[in-house]
Write an enzyme that holds these catalytic residues in place. Structure first.
Site, PDB file in Angstrom:
ATOM      1  N   LYS A 266       6.153 -11.020   2.165  1.00  0.00           N
ATOM      2  CA  LYS A 266       6.358 -10.423   0.862  1.00  0.00           C
ATOM      3  C   LYS A 266       7.263  -9.192   0.928  1.00  0.00           C
ATOM      4  O   LYS A 266       7.088  -8.337   1.784  1.00  0.00           O
ATOM      5  CB  LYS A 266       4.982 -10.020   0.308  1.00  0.00           C
ATOM      6  CG  LYS A 266       5.044  -9.655  -1.136  1.00  0.00           C
ATOM      7  CD  LYS A 266       3.659  -9.438  -1.706  1.00  0.00           C
ATOM      8  CE  LYS A 266       3.809  -8.845  -3.091  1.00  0.00           C
ATOM      9  NZ  LYS A 266       2.844  -7.852  -3.405  1.00  0.00           N
TER      10      LYS A 266
ATOM     11  N   LYS B 101      -9.537   1.873  -3.474  1.00  0.00           N
ATOM     12  CA  LYS B 101      -8.946   3.204  -3.615  1.00  0.00           C
ATOM     13  C   LYS B 101      -9.861   4.293  -3.075  1.00  0.00           C
ATOM     14  O   LYS B 101      -9.389   5.267  -2.495  1.00  0.00           O
ATOM     15  CB  LYS B 101      -8.600   3.478  -5.077  1.00  0.00           C
ATOM     16  CG  LYS B 101      -7.309   2.790  -5.490  1.00  0.00           C
ATOM     17  CD  LYS B 101      -7.020   3.026  -6.950  1.00  0.00           C
ATOM     18  CE  LYS B 101      -5.985   2.033  -7.445  1.00  0.00           C
ATOM     19  NZ  LYS B 101      -6.038   1.871  -8.900  1.00  0.00           N
TER      20      LYS B 101
ATOM     21  N   LYS C 210       7.476  -2.369  -1.305  1.00  0.00           N
ATOM     22  CA  LYS C 210       7.835  -1.016  -0.938  1.00  0.00           C
ATOM     23  C   LYS C 210       6.925  -0.457   0.136  1.00  0.00           C
ATOM     24  O   LYS C 210       7.346   0.285   1.004  1.00  0.00           O
ATOM     25  CB  LYS C 210       7.699  -0.144  -2.179  1.00  0.00           C
ATOM     26  CG  LYS C 210       8.883   0.723  -2.393  1.00  0.00           C
ATOM     27  CD  LYS C 210       8.646   1.638  -3.540  1.00  0.00           C
ATOM     28  CE  LYS C 210       8.498   0.847  -4.822  1.00  0.00           C
ATOM     29  NZ  LYS C 210       8.956   1.558  -5.980  1.00  0.00           N
TER      30      LYS C 210
END
Ligand code: TRP
Length: 334
Positions: free
Chosen positions: A195, A112, A198
């Site tokens: 996969k 992140k 989104k």
């Protein structure tokens, strides 16, 4: 006594077929055999500073979708994370046991901060502590999580053990990952990738609330090859993926028909995809209908959230009270 299962879901709304077959179907099974706690993790979402109105909206949408999928407030305790202030307090207390070094080593933190260099806040660093508080507040035994959350769960175990050890108690059980691998179905995306997700390419995922026309468009645009040239030839990934989807949403005969057509090289991908699109539409229709009925029944949805929080707070308050006692925060003035 039934074992306690707990899982948090991100407050993103917009569930897709991958979420449904990959996780939610397992939740539905668990509701029958365990004492289940399912909640929407809206505090975790704050690390990226979402717009407050949008955040509320996505929490509501997420709740509606999970209920539409069959999470049952009669069987499970379903609530929104921020409705339990006990979680935030346990988070603050557990932060005293979490070391900077171990938090910085966490893979999700490292990823992140690479992505969001401009917003490396303390909430991001202590994300695993908040997740530990989610789990430990109900002293859960089992946590159904995907691979990407295993490290967080391991950190939860470390915090639980450290707490027990430091205070010489045997209070928090060590939560284990609920091994879903036995029934885990990996749902492929429409872009030929492995996969459905989104954040993958546009058009890769089919959402439960997706409009029929858009489903047709997305399926028709799915990647295919030039077709089989030899009988019983191996399927390339993108074709295998479409067959996997068909296996989940279509009738056995339909699947068999196209399997045979593939194997004797007469398959027409156009027809195959048309059929797949129609069967996905059939499959998602009941979800869509439930979602829109629930969206129009604000009172019912509010009621679920309120009574879920009330139920969850009984268990949360008990844990927190004991933690206060153990840590020396109670009966100071007697
Ligand atoms: N971090 C999880 C995710 O990104 C969501 C989550 C928050 C969670 N708290 C939890 C999952 C507690 C299991 C248990 O998907």
């Amino acid at each position: 006594m039934k074992q306690r299962v707990l899982s948090g879901v991100r407050s993103t709304g917009n569930l897709h077929l991958g979420n449904y077959f990959g996780a939610i179907k397992n939740f539905l099974e668990m509701q029958e055999n365990y004492e289940c706690y399912f909640f929407i993790a809206n505090l975790h979402a704050l690390t990226t500073h979402p717009d407050p109105e949008l955040l509320k909206k996505s929490v509501r949408a997420t709740l509606v979708e999970y209920i539409a999928c069959g999470l049952d407030p009669e069987k499970s305790t379903i609530y929104v994370q921020s409705d339990l202030p006990e979680i935030s307090e346990l988070y603050a207390l557990l932060n005293m046991l979490a070391y900077k070094g171990e938090l910085e080593k966490c893979t999700s933190f490292k990823e992140k901060i690479k992505k969001h260099k401009e917003n490396i806040n303390a909430g991001l660093l202590t994300y695993p502590v908040l997740m530990a508080a989610d789990i430990l507040i109900h002293r859960a035994h089992k946590v159904p999580v995907g691979k990407d959350q295993e490290q967080h769960l391991e950190m939860t175990r470390n915090f639980a053990l450290r707490f027990n050890h430091l205070y010489g108690v045997n209070f928090f059980p060590e939560p284990e990952a609920f091994d879903m691998s036995g029934h885990l179905v990996k749902i492929p995306g429409l872009d030929g990738s492995g996969k459905m997700g989104k954040s993958e390419s546009e058009g890769n995922a089919i959402f439960l609330r997706e409009d029929a026309d858009l489903i047709r468009k997305k399926v028709m645009r799915a990647k295919t090859d030039t077709g089989p040239t030899q009988p019983n030839q191996q399927k390339p990934d993108e074709i295998k993926n479409l067959f996997t989807l068909m296996n989940l949403v279509s009738k056995k005969e339909t699947l068999q028909f196209f399997e045979d057509a593939y194997n004797n090289c007469t398959i027409r991908y156009g027809d195959f995809k048309k059929q797949l699109a129609e069967d996905i539409i059939q499959f998602t229709n009941p979800f869509k209908e439930k979602i829109s009925a629930l969206e129009n029944d604000t009172k019912y949805i509010n009621n679920i959230a309120e009574s879920g929080a009330e139920k969850a707070r009984v268990s949360a308050a008990k844990t927190l009270d004991a933690v206060h006692e153990i840590m020396g925060l109670k009966s100071i003035w007697k």
